[in-house]
Design a protein around this motif. Structure first.
Motif, short mmCIF file in Angstrom:
data_model
loop_
_atom_site.label_atom_id
_atom_site.label_comp_id
_atom_site.label_asym_id
_atom_site.label_seq_id
_atom_site.Cartn_x
_atom_site.Cartn_y
_atom_site.Cartn_z
N MET A 1 0.85 -1.18 0.00
CA MET A 1 0.00 0.00 0.00
C MET A 1 0.90 1.24 0.00
SD MET A 1 -3.49 0.59 0.37
CE MET A 1 -4.15 -0.77 1.27
N THR A 2 0.56 2.19 -0.88
CA THR A 2 1.29 3.44 -0.99
C THR A 2 0.31 4.58 -0.76
OG1 THR A 2 2.80 2.51 -2.62
CG2 THR A 2 2.62 4.89 -2.57
N GLU A 3 0.77 5.62 -0.10
CA GLU A 3 -0.06 6.80 0.07
C GLU A 3 0.63 7.98 -0.58
OE1 GLU A 3 -2.56 7.64 3.70
OE2 GLU A 3 -1.08 9.26 3.88
N THR A 4 -0.10 8.68 -1.44
CA THR A 4 0.40 9.90 -2.05
C THR A 4 -0.37 11.05 -1.43
OG1 THR A 4 -1.16 9.82 -3.90
CG2 THR A 4 0.97 8.73 -4.22
N THR A 5 0.28 12.20 -1.31
CA THR A 5 -0.35 13.33 -0.65
C THR A 5 -0.09 14.62 -1.41
OG1 THR A 5 1.56 13.84 0.74
CG2 THR A 5 -0.06 12.28 1.64
N CYS A 6 -0.91 15.61 -1.10
CA CYS A 6 -0.64 16.96 -1.60
C CYS A 6 0.57 17.51 -0.83
CB CYS A 6 -1.87 17.86 -1.41
SG CYS A 6 -2.34 18.15 0.30
N SER A 7 1.03 18.65 -1.19
CA SER A 7 2.24 19.21 -0.56
C SER A 7 2.09 19.43 0.94
CB SER A 7 2.62 20.53 -1.23
OG SER A 7 3.00 20.30 -2.56
N CYS A 8 0.91 19.83 1.38
CA CYS A 8 0.73 20.09 2.81
C CYS A 8 0.22 18.88 3.59
CB CYS A 8 -0.19 21.30 3.02
SG CYS A 8 -1.95 20.99 2.67
N GLY A 9 -0.18 17.82 2.89
CA GLY A 9 -0.63 16.60 3.54
C GLY A 9 -2.11 16.54 3.86
N ALA A 10 -2.88 17.57 3.54
CA ALA A 10 -4.31 17.59 3.84
C ALA A 10 -5.11 16.62 2.97
CB ALA A 10 -4.87 19.00 3.69
N SER A 77 -11.94 16.80 -22.44
CA SER A 77 -12.37 15.50 -21.92
C SER A 77 -11.52 15.04 -20.74
CB SER A 77 -12.35 14.45 -23.03
OG SER A 77 -11.05 14.31 -23.53
N THR A 78 -10.50 15.80 -20.43
CA THR A 78 -9.66 15.47 -19.27
C THR A 78 -9.83 16.55 -18.21
OG1 THR A 78 -7.76 16.65 -20.19
CG2 THR A 78 -7.90 14.29 -20.63
N GLN A 79 -9.74 16.09 -16.97
CA GLN A 79 -9.74 17.04 -15.86
C GLN A 79 -8.55 16.73 -14.97
OE1 GLN A 79 -13.02 16.83 -13.11
NE2 GLN A 79 -13.08 14.60 -13.13
N ARG A 80 -7.92 17.77 -14.50
CA ARG A 80 -6.85 17.63 -13.54
C ARG A 80 -7.43 17.95 -12.18
NH1 ARG A 80 -5.34 18.57 -18.56
NH2 ARG A 80 -3.33 17.75 -19.22
N ILE A 81 -7.20 17.09 -11.22
CA ILE A 81 -7.73 17.27 -9.89
C ILE A 81 -6.62 17.92 -9.05
CG2 ILE A 81 -8.75 16.17 -7.87
CD1 ILE A 81 -10.45 16.05 -10.50
N VAL A 82 -6.98 19.05 -8.43
CA VAL A 82 -6.02 19.86 -7.70
C VAL A 82 -6.45 19.97 -6.24
CG1 VAL A 82 -4.99 22.17 -7.56
CG2 VAL A 82 -5.53 21.18 -9.79
N ALA A 83 -5.49 19.86 -5.32
CA ALA A 83 -5.74 20.11 -3.90
C ALA A 83 -5.60 21.61 -3.69
CB ALA A 83 -4.74 19.34 -3.04
N THR A 84 -6.71 22.28 -3.42
CA THR A 84 -6.71 23.73 -3.30
C THR A 84 -6.07 24.23 -2.02
OG1 THR A 84 -8.95 23.71 -2.37
CG2 THR A 84 -8.75 23.97 -4.77
N ARG A 106 3.59 13.68 -6.42
CA ARG A 106 2.81 13.40 -5.21
C ARG A 106 3.47 12.35 -4.33
NH1 ARG A 106 1.84 17.54 -6.44
NH2 ARG A 106 2.76 17.60 -4.39
N TRP A 107 4.49 11.68 -4.80
CA TRP A 107 5.26 10.75 -3.98
C TRP A 107 6.31 11.55 -3.23
CZ3 TRP A 107 2.48 8.82 -7.84
CH2 TRP A 107 2.01 7.51 -7.75
N SER A 108 6.51 11.25 -1.97
CA SER A 108 7.52 11.98 -1.20
C SER A 108 8.92 11.48 -1.55
CB SER A 108 7.26 11.82 0.30
OG SER A 108 7.37 10.47 0.67
#
Length: 169
Positions: A1-10, A77-84, A106-108
């Protein structure tokens, strides 16, 4: 199992199983999105590194309230999902696609799988090194891996996150 996160981790996305493929995309859309989003997702050669994962092996574990959709045009037809919360692009999703293209950023600590190839290199403005295969479009092998993943998923296309907010960049 791998967890990827936004820059701040939220925001966190949990990934299970091996990826379909890791690749570096040089299409004009990926380059334009990196420029417009103002995020550190572009490689020094202008490409964008992705780790392509089956949707049924990706689960949003926290931060849905921070997610917004970004499209280059309303018809895209593509969307980029962004952590605001920290302006971190998380993944790219093709309409109707059974996979997510998760930004390698997104990988540390650079722990994302190394790309196996470059794709859409015909759109690259400069000559690229030959350290990886440089496919001018999506190669037959690339498409075969996507098809095989879809077969293994029983031709399903599960949702990962319900993203309703739209990011205007």
């Amino acid at each position: 199992m791998t967890e990827t996160t936004c820059s701040c981790g939220a925001v966190a996305l949990s990934l299970s199983g091996p990826p379909i493929l890791a690749a570096e995309c040089h299409c004009s859309s990926c380059r334009a999105a990196a420029e417009r989003l103002g995020a550190a997702i572009a490689e020094p050669n202008g490409g964008t590194r992705f780790v392509i994962q089956r949707k049924d092996r990706a689960k949003l574990v926290r931060g849905a309230e921070h997610l917004a959709s970004f499209r280059l045009t309303p018809q895209a037809s593509t969307q980029r999902i962004v952590a605001t919360c920290c302006n971190s692009p998380m993944w790219l999703e093709f309409k109707g696609g059974h996979w997510l293209s998760i930004y390698a950023a997104r990988w540390s600590d650079g722990a994302a799988p190394r790309p196996a190839l470059r794709t859409m290199t015909r759109d690259a403005p400069d000559r690229l090194p030959d350290d990886l295969p440089n496919a001018s479009t999506q190669s037959a092998g690339f498409m075969a891996r996507l098809l095989w993943a879809w077969i293994c998923m029983g031709f399903r296309n599960p949702p990962v996150a319900d993203v309703r907010r739209v990011l205007d960049v």
